[in-house]
Write a protein that holds these residues in place. Structure first.
Motif, PDB file in Angstrom:
ATOM      1  N   UNK A   1       0.809  -1.220   0.000  1.00 14.43           N
ATOM      2  CA  UNK A   1       0.000   0.000   0.000  1.00 14.43           C
ATOM      3  C   UNK A   1       0.842   1.269   0.000  1.00 14.43           C
ATOM      4  N   UNK A   2       2.054   1.190   0.531  1.00 12.83           N
ATOM      5  CA  UNK A   2       2.866   2.399   0.679  1.00 12.83           C
ATOM      6  C   UNK A   2       4.059   2.437  -0.268  1.00 12.83           C
TER       7      UNK A   2
ATOM      8  N   UNK B   1      -2.605  -0.560  -6.544  1.00 10.04           N
ATOM      9  CA  UNK B   1      -3.269  -0.094  -5.319  1.00 10.04           C
ATOM     10  C   UNK B   1      -4.761  -0.397  -5.400  1.00 10.04           C
ATOM     11  N   UNK B   2      -5.353  -0.091  -6.564  1.00  8.95           N
ATOM     12  CA  UNK B   2      -6.794  -0.308  -6.704  1.00  8.95           C
ATOM     13  C   UNK B   2      -7.141  -1.788  -6.590  1.00  8.95           C
TER      14      UNK B   2
ATOM     15  N   UNK C   1      -6.955  -2.745  -2.923  1.00  4.48           N
ATOM     16  CA  UNK C   1      -8.099  -2.185  -2.198  1.00  4.48           C
ATOM     17  C   UNK C   1      -9.358  -2.996  -2.492  1.00  4.48           C
TER      18      UNK C   1
ATOM     19  N   UNK D   1     -10.861  10.131   7.254  1.00  6.65           N
ATOM     20  CA  UNK D   1     -10.767  10.671   5.905  1.00  6.65           C
ATOM     21  C   UNK D   1      -9.394  10.431   5.329  1.00  6.65           C
TER      22      UNK D   1
ATOM     23  N   UNK E   1      -6.506   8.361   2.741  1.00  9.50           N
ATOM     24  CA  UNK E   1      -5.745   7.146   2.943  1.00  9.50           C
ATOM     25  C   UNK E   1      -6.486   5.894   2.520  1.00  9.50           C
ATOM     26  N   UNK E   2      -5.851   4.731   2.749  1.00  8.73           N
ATOM     27  CA  UNK E   2      -6.445   3.474   2.305  1.00  8.73           C
ATOM     28  C   UNK E   2      -7.779   3.174   2.970  1.00  8.73           C
TER      29      UNK E   2
ATOM     30  N   UNK F   1     -10.576   4.619   1.002  1.00 10.17           N
ATOM     31  CA  UNK F   1     -10.667   3.958  -0.301  1.00 10.17           C
ATOM     32  C   UNK F   1     -11.343   2.592  -0.164  1.00 10.17           C
TER      33      UNK F   1
END
Lengths: 628, 210
Positions: free
Chosen positions: A167-168, A177-178, A181, A205, A207-208, A211
């Motif tokens: 993720x980072x 990333x998508x 997620x 709010x 960040x992952x 998402x």
């Protein structure tokens, strides 16, 4: 009402799957006799991992499974037996099933996918079986939505390895990333479907977490359009018992990095950290005292259930106590059976009594044997832990880290002594990063020098420094008076709760030393009262109209599912369980904890180090004194 | 040796001579062009990192007087700034990038900007969002400071203005200014970033049991 038990629900659904997706017949009835058909179970590696904390081989036999195989090994034909497949919905698995059907390996194929088989793969499988003339063998195909690993009644993992790095990673493409997620959202969807309830989702709010929340909300909304769906069946069956919707609290590991690398002194986190607990199994390497061993540490082990959260010294005492009691019981059995009596003194009047004692002894042998096995197991584990503790000064690391985290104080000479003394490089790095995280403006020069002296790779340290810097830049609430009042507020709350906890005879929170940021936040979200800490958290209600113009329900909630994105750990799990146990009135709160994976401190610091290297911090670029 | 960002800014002169009022944000430099490389940050940190860089650049540019060159150490970055006749170029580099090369590059950026845009920048009052190709190319090309050194041969007559070095960003600020209060007032940091990081900061406070 019975609290949600994710593990029990998952186990029930798997048992049903093993009975070819019909309800298992009541034991001892004619229906059970009729159903006695022996089955073959075929699994991929993930589903094998999913099953292993839930069922043992003996349990499988009780459900009619005589053989189980990994799907990717060659298998011989068993022409008269039905096969139950339990697989992740991948193309490789679908193709393998098609090949098995074409080869007529089994009488019939009952296909179960751990989440949902995408339409293109379903079409591909159908076309392949039709082409090979084996479509008639496929008896049933089911999407099971069970794609998560239940380790305990209230603990689950999605088994996504190294998700924090994924993720980072600065090199991660947006598509990667998508995809991750979406995979996390699907895992959470499976957990919700298994519980049979649609959660209200809260998250911070950005960040992952946001998402994932948005992706899960979309998936749930889309699914709820269909009638019936996974949740209508559940709510129909659950209508007899009234239940409230749970709140699903989503968090990102960056919320609290220090708990991820903390050294802990309790038995379970210590075993996980030092010896490497995995899927409730512990593998002990071979040493001079004997060959390699594998131990199960789960709820079948009464000692583990009773002592796994105790501080290590108390565990050692308890083992000694159990051993003493065992010896006493053995001596008693020997005494009663006359094993130590002189033969000369034997006479007829004792015959009946001795026979009775012998019968009792024979009856008690299995129990004594089991107790001895358990005592041996924990003696071996404790001995191994003690070796590591001495070799690495782990008690010093625990004390120093604990002081920083709970009191906000540090003895610099102790800190530097540890960094220059015993302990692995990972131990030193973890302590140094804890120091970096706990103090607003820590003095780093000596700490960095000590680390370099020990030849520690500084990547993780530099990475956390950067993360902290990003946070600090945008923090406008660092004035000391605000900080002090904030601490007083929380201390007052904790103190009040501790008083009532003591009064109610519930486990004392003080033994934990501090309530984690995560636990405080979850408590606030469950209460649903106005609270500056969580008022700006987002709310997604998949059942609410999308316009969301009306006031949305914000609590209070009795049930919470807490999910940590980027890796969780046993320390957070225990903290949340204590929150539930200490609720007033008793049993008014229930919490389930999940994470992308359950990570120990060594594994997590390694992920931080890898990110530091990927971000180009590995060569200590930020360390040199500024050019004069 | 790495360049993370190059920016061209116009420090505001409207605040000159006036006392700062409590309620209003102080005078702020206007961004005329920027090229920022945040690829070494994770996906979820990039927007925050970009905001941070713009904020620091604005802060430093506003406090670089015409004719002045200065370098400010801030976290792992060395922020170099050169103000020439009211037009200011700023670069974010690591410590290994030679200072001489850094200022050669800034000089080149200012020259090219004037060639491309003349004096039109003097009338600009709001941030420009359109990318300037030269700056983006320069960010890539001058990662190698030897490229910047080639300029030295041409500019033998570079003036000997002293380059001021600041070890922390606080020393650039006027007396009484605090970085935290600037953060509050800044419009660079989105509300989401401010709230998010306030939240993160608060929930990570160590909690002491009395």
């Amino acid at each position: 009402m019975a609290a949600l038990s994710l593990r029990q629900r998952q186990l029930d659904l798997i048992v049903r799957m093993l009975h070819l997706n019909k309800p298992p017949p009541p034991p001892g009835t004619a229906a059970e006799q009729e159903e006695e058909v022996y089955k073959i179970l075929v699994l991929d590696s993930f589903c094998l991992s999913l099953l292993s904390p839930l069922l043992r081989v003996a349990d499988l036999r009780k459900h009619g499974v005589t053989l189980y195989f990994p799907i990717d090994k060659p298998r011989q034909q068993v022409a008269d037996a039905p096969a139950v497949y339990f697989l992740r919905p991948t193309q490789a698995n679908a193709d393998r099933v098609a090949a098995d059907a074409a080869a007529s390996l089994y009488a019939s194929f009952h296909l179960n996918f751990s989440s949902a088989l995408p339409r293109p793969l379903l079409d591909r499988l159908a076309a392949a079986t039709a082409a090979s003339g084996s479509a008639h063998r496929v008896a049933r195909l089911a999407d099971q939505y069970l794609d998560f690993v239940s380790l305990e009644d209230n603990l689950f993992s999605l088994a996504h390895p190294r998700s924090y790095v994924a993720l980072n990673d600065p090199k991660a493409a947006d598509a990667d990333i998508e995809a991750l997620v979406d995979a996390i959202a699907l895992g959470l969807f499976c957990a919700a479907a298994t519980l049979g309830t649609v959660p209200v989702i809260r998250c911070p709010r950005g960040g992952p977490a946001e998402m994932v929340a948005a992706a899960l909300d979309a998936r749930l909304r889309h699914h709820l359009l269909a009638k019936p769906n996974l949740f209508t069946e559940a709510s129909a069956s659950a209508s007899v018992a009234s239940f409230q919707r749970p709140v699903l609290c989503l968090f990102d590991r960056n919320l609290d990095l220090s708990v991820g690398i903390q050294h802990d002194w309790s038995y379970r986190p210590l075993v996980h950290d030092v010896l490497g607990l995995k899927l409730n199994k512990l593998k002990m390497p071979a040493d001079k005292s004997g060959p390699a061993k594998a131990y199960d540490l789960d709820d079948s082990d009464a000692f583990w259930v009773a002592n796994s959260w105790s501080p290590f010294p108390r565990v050692a005492e308890e083992i000694e106590s159990q051993l003493a009691k065992y010896k006493q019981d053995v001596d008693e059995v020997n005494q009663r059976t006359g094993g130590n009596k002189d033969g000369i003194e034997f006479d007829g009047t004792d015959l009946i009594g001795n026979t009775q004692h012998l019968m009792n002894a024979v009856n008690s042998l299995p129990e004594l044997t089991e107790r001895k096995k358990m005592i041996d197991k924990h003696t071996n584990i404790a001995t191994a832990l003690l070796g590591h503790i001495k070799e690495r000064s782990l008690d010093g690391y625990c004390d120093c880290g604990n002081d920083m985290l709970t009191k906000g104080t540090v003895d610099r000479s102790t800190l530097l002594g540890l960094l220059r003394g015993k302990g692995t490089k990972a131990d030193k790095l973890r302590l140094a990063v804890t120091y970096l995280l706990c103090f607003e403006t820590p003095e780093l020069e000596q700490v960095e020098a000590a680390l370099r002296e020990s030849e520690v790779d500084m990547s993780a340290f530099q990475y956390v420094k950067r993360i902290k810097s990003l946070n600090t830049q945008f923090s406008a609430s660092s004035s000391s008076s605000a900080t002090r009042s904030n601490i007083v507020d929380w201390a007052e709350k904790l103190y009040g709760q501790s008083i009532s906890a003591v009064t109610a005879g519930v486990k004392n929170l003080l033994s934990s030393g501090r309530q984690l940021a995560l636990t405080r936040t979850v408590e606030a979200l469950m209460e649903g009262k106005p609270n500056p800490e969580v008022d700006n958290y987002l709310l997604f209600d998949p059942r609410a109209p999308r316009s969301g113009s009306g006031g949305q329900f914000k609590g209070p909630f009795r049930e919470a599912i807490v999910f940590m994105i980027g890796g969780g750990n046993y320390i957070e799990y225990r903290s949340l369980m204590e929150l539930a146990e200490c609720s007033q009135p008793p049993s008014s709160k229930h919490v389930i904890y999940g994470a992308t994976e359950i990570v120990n401190g060594v594994e997590f610091i390694e992920q931080l180090a890898e990110l530091g290297q990927k971000a180009g911090l590995g060569l200590g670029g930020g360390n040199n004194p500024p050019l004069q | 040796m790495k360049i993370t960002a190059l920016l061209v800014l116009k420090p505001s002169t409207s605040g000159a001579g006036s006392s700062s009022s409590g309620g209003e944000s102080g005078p702020e430099a206007v961004v005329l062009a920027n090229a920022i490389d945040v690829s070494h940050f994770g996906y979820f940190q990039r927007s925050a990192a970009r905001e941070f860089i713009v904020f620091v650049a604005r802060t430093v540019a506003q406090r670089t007087q015409p004719g002045q060159r200065q370098s400010v150490q801030h976290e792992e970055y060395k922020v170099h700034s050169h103000n020439r006749n009211g037009l200011c170029a700023v670069a974010f580099m690591d410590d290994h990038y030679p200072v001489r090369s850094a200022f050669s590059l800034l000089n080149q950026v200012l020259d090219e900007y004037q060639k491309a845009y003349g004096d039109s920048w003097k009338s600009v009052t709001a941030d420009e969002t359109q990318q300037w190709a030269f700056l983006t190319d320069a960010l890539t090309k001058f990662q190698d400071p030897a490229e910047a050194d080639k300029l030295m041969k041409i500019q033998r007559d570079l003036d000997e203005t002293k380059i001021i070095l600041h070890k922390t960003i606080e020393s650039v600020l006027a007396r009484g200014e605090r970085l935290d209060s600037l953060v509050e007032k800044s419009s660079d940091l989105s509300a989401a970033s401010q709230m998010f990081y306030k939240q993160a900061k608060k929930t990570n406070q160590c909690c002491t049991i009395l």
